[in-house]
Design an enzyme around this catalytic site. Sequence first.
Site, PDB file in Angstrom:
ATOM      1  N   GLY A  12       0.832  -1.202   0.000  1.00 30.84           N
ATOM      2  CA  GLY A  12       0.000   0.000   0.000  1.00 30.84           C
ATOM      3  C   GLY A  12       0.861   1.245   0.000  1.00 30.84           C
ATOM      4  N   VAL A  82      -3.635  -0.217   3.767  1.00 24.85           N
ATOM      5  CA  VAL A  82      -4.719  -0.363   2.805  1.00 24.85           C
ATOM      6  C   VAL A  82      -6.025   0.053   3.472  1.00 24.85           C
ATOM      7  CG1 VAL A  82      -3.523  -2.227   1.593  1.00 24.85           C
ATOM      8  CG2 VAL A  82      -5.143  -2.783   3.416  1.00 24.85           C
ATOM      9  N   ASN A 111      -7.304   2.388   9.406  1.00 22.69           N
ATOM     10  CA  ASN A 111      -8.272   2.850  10.407  1.00 22.69           C
ATOM     11  C   ASN A 111      -9.356   1.793  10.609  1.00 22.69           C
ATOM     12  OD1 ASN A 111      -7.950   5.131  11.920  1.00 22.69           O
ATOM     13  ND2 ASN A 111      -8.767   6.534  10.396  1.00 22.69           N
ATOM     14  N   SER A 136      -1.659   7.848  14.010  1.00 20.28           N
ATOM     15  CA  SER A 136      -2.254   9.177  14.011  1.00 20.28           C
ATOM     16  C   SER A 136      -1.197  10.214  13.658  1.00 20.28           C
ATOM     17  CB  SER A 136      -2.849   9.510  15.377  1.00 20.28           C
ATOM     18  OG  SER A 136      -3.453  10.796  15.358  1.00 20.28           O
ATOM     19  N   GLY A 137      -1.628  11.233  12.967  1.00 20.63           N
ATOM     20  CA  GLY A 137      -0.727  12.325  12.608  1.00 20.63           C
ATOM     21  C   GLY A 137      -0.853  12.755  11.165  1.00 20.63           C
ATOM     22  N   LYS A 208      -7.221   4.456  19.527  1.00 20.47           N
ATOM     23  CA  LYS A 208      -7.178   5.420  18.418  1.00 20.47           C
ATOM     24  C   LYS A 208      -8.585   5.930  18.106  1.00 20.47           C
ATOM     25  CE  LYS A 208      -5.869   7.733  14.735  1.00 20.47           C
ATOM     26  NZ  LYS A 208      -6.435   7.290  13.503  1.00 20.47           N
ATOM     27  N   HIS A 211      -9.276   8.499  20.588  1.00 18.10           N
ATOM     28  CA  HIS A 211      -8.488   9.673  20.177  1.00 18.10           C
ATOM     29  C   HIS A 211      -9.264  10.485  19.148  1.00 18.10           C
ATOM     30  CE1 HIS A 211      -5.969  11.560  17.075  1.00 18.10           C
ATOM     31  NE2 HIS A 211      -5.049  11.787  18.000  1.00 18.10           N
ATOM     32  N   ASN A 212      -9.807   9.809  18.150  1.00 15.73           N
ATOM     33  CA  ASN A 212     -10.526  10.516  17.093  1.00 15.73           C
ATOM     34  C   ASN A 212     -11.824  11.130  17.603  1.00 15.73           C
ATOM     35  OD1 ASN A 212      -8.436   9.514  15.556  1.00 15.73           O
ATOM     36  ND2 ASN A 212      -9.736   8.883  13.870  1.00 15.73           N
ATOM     37  N   GLU A 215     -10.826  14.182  19.240  1.00 15.20           N
ATOM     38  CA  GLU A 215     -10.476  15.100  18.150  1.00 15.20           C
ATOM     39  C   GLU A 215     -11.725  15.779  17.586  1.00 15.20           C
ATOM     40  OE1 GLU A 215      -9.359  14.214  13.574  1.00 15.20           O
ATOM     41  OE2 GLU A 215      -7.990  13.321  15.038  1.00 15.20           O
ATOM     42  N   TYR A 216     -12.789  15.023  17.360  1.00 16.60           N
ATOM     43  CA  TYR A 216     -14.036  15.596  16.860  1.00 16.60           C
ATOM     44  C   TYR A 216     -14.528  16.702  17.798  1.00 16.60           C
ATOM     45  CZ  TYR A 216     -15.441  12.301  13.104  1.00 16.60           C
ATOM     46  OH  TYR A 216     -15.553  11.591  11.940  1.00 16.60           O
ATOM     47  N   ARG A 473     -40.615   4.688  34.709  1.00 19.94           N
ATOM     48  CA  ARG A 473     -40.406   3.387  34.081  1.00 19.94           C
ATOM     49  C   ARG A 473     -41.188   2.297  34.814  1.00 19.94           C
ATOM     50  NH1 ARG A 473     -35.561   1.099  34.187  1.00 19.94           N
ATOM     51  NH2 ARG A 473     -35.761   0.127  32.119  1.00 19.94           N
TER      52      ARG A 473
END
Length: 506
Positions: A12, A82, A111, A136-137, A208, A211-212, A215-216, A473
């Site tokens: 890849g 890939v 990912n 990441s990066g 990870k 982490h994302n 990040e969002y 409930r």
Amino acid sequence: MSEALCDIGFIGAGVMGKNLILNLVDNGYRVCAFDLDHGRLEALIEQDASERGDQPPRVEVCNSYTELLTRVKAPHLVILSVPAGAPVDDVCNKLLDAGLQADDIVIDTGNSLWTDSVERCKRYEGKLIFFTTAVSGGEVGARFGPSLMPSGDRYAWARIEPVWHAIAAKVDPATGQPIERFEPGNPVKEGEPCAAYIGPIGSGHFVKMVHNGIEYADMQMICEVYDVMRSALEMTPQEIAGVFREWNKGVLNSYLIDISAEVLDTEDSETGKPLVDVILDRAGQKGTGLWTAVGALQVGCPAPSIAEAVFARSLSTRKVLRTRAARKLAGPDVAPVPQEKRDEVIAQLHDALYCAKICVYAQGFDLMKLAAREQGWELNFSEIARIWRAGCIIRAVFLQSISDAYERDTKLSNLLLDDFFIEQIASHQGNWRRAVADATIGGIPVPAMSSALSYYDAFRRESLPANLLQAQRDFFGAHTFSRVDRPEQEKYHVLWGEAGRPVKKI
């Protein structure tokens, strides 16, 4: 084996793959690369030629999976870059057909969803050693030093560790600041590497994923602050860039603040307008933030700010509908903030972003803790914070404080209970509350920052209105409840249809 053989096979050569390959050869590893798209291999060779000058070629390329295995030392170490999903399995199966052996290691650096990695490890057990490393990066990180989150077989990690430590981003151990050098052929070798073994297969991609998700939320909150400055303070993008650069000198120092300032200070080459003003306000996403929000729901972890950041992107895509709504729906009639109050409001926004950021990280680390408990992982949260200090998108000076918190207390149940962060929010929350309140009064949406404040207020409350909710409930579904004056494991139900509504122990 002959020394002429390569150390690593790499499959890849897209944007991330090409840059990881060049990073590897910068650090002295001989790499043989393969890609179904031969144009990518040609681009790789051309870039290597342009970077190495009069030195011999550092990268070899091949035409098939079989050829790749014959040109790499055995037992083979093969790295994949890939797309996630079916392509990973397709490559693994083709490598097996080409003669891959049970003691050969295949590393997925894409990912991938963490549960897919767990299933792949089971599927290929006894056929190959399947290992994963979340990277990441972005493009620059891959080329000059990413943050790496490896997970899988410990034997495999023993072989991979020196490779990953060599190519990872580095941090000054004394200051916690990144050591950066963007010079081909001259990699950073000093400092602490931002690569550490996370745990069993899947744990690295889970970390990870979180982490994302962080990040969002971080990106969304920066955008909310920007929106308040433009809408309420009527500041230009260039003025906001100046504020962000000042913030970047203190506790908010981060890659995301840095690049936001650069974006806001950039003009469109065609129109001369601020670049940000010619970009359509429709945000995309690749799914990792969504996976984080879903993962939080699955383990019962409150991560509202991460979820709100995902929803904000979704709402941004409804551009046509929002345009119609803008013409029909009324908002508050509020005058812009007077010039003499601008500095006061900017200070409020600074503290609001800082406090909300603390809460977002608290949500992310809480999610990792709950998932680790459910999966039987032993995650080192201090180390995770350390490997995020450089190379990754959320790299920030703030992460040193998080690492220190988990170093002080390895059993810390939530980041908000660390003494340092208790003091930080206590001293800054007044401005946070005023910033959220003023934005709401002014009709400016701040979903991530306001949800972070609600999270904080709910977290610090000994009693929540869930008692009424549980009674509701029980009323319509006989779901039972526990009593405050009895052991919690005892369950009760009200006979709602009977006179006096007697309470029955179940």
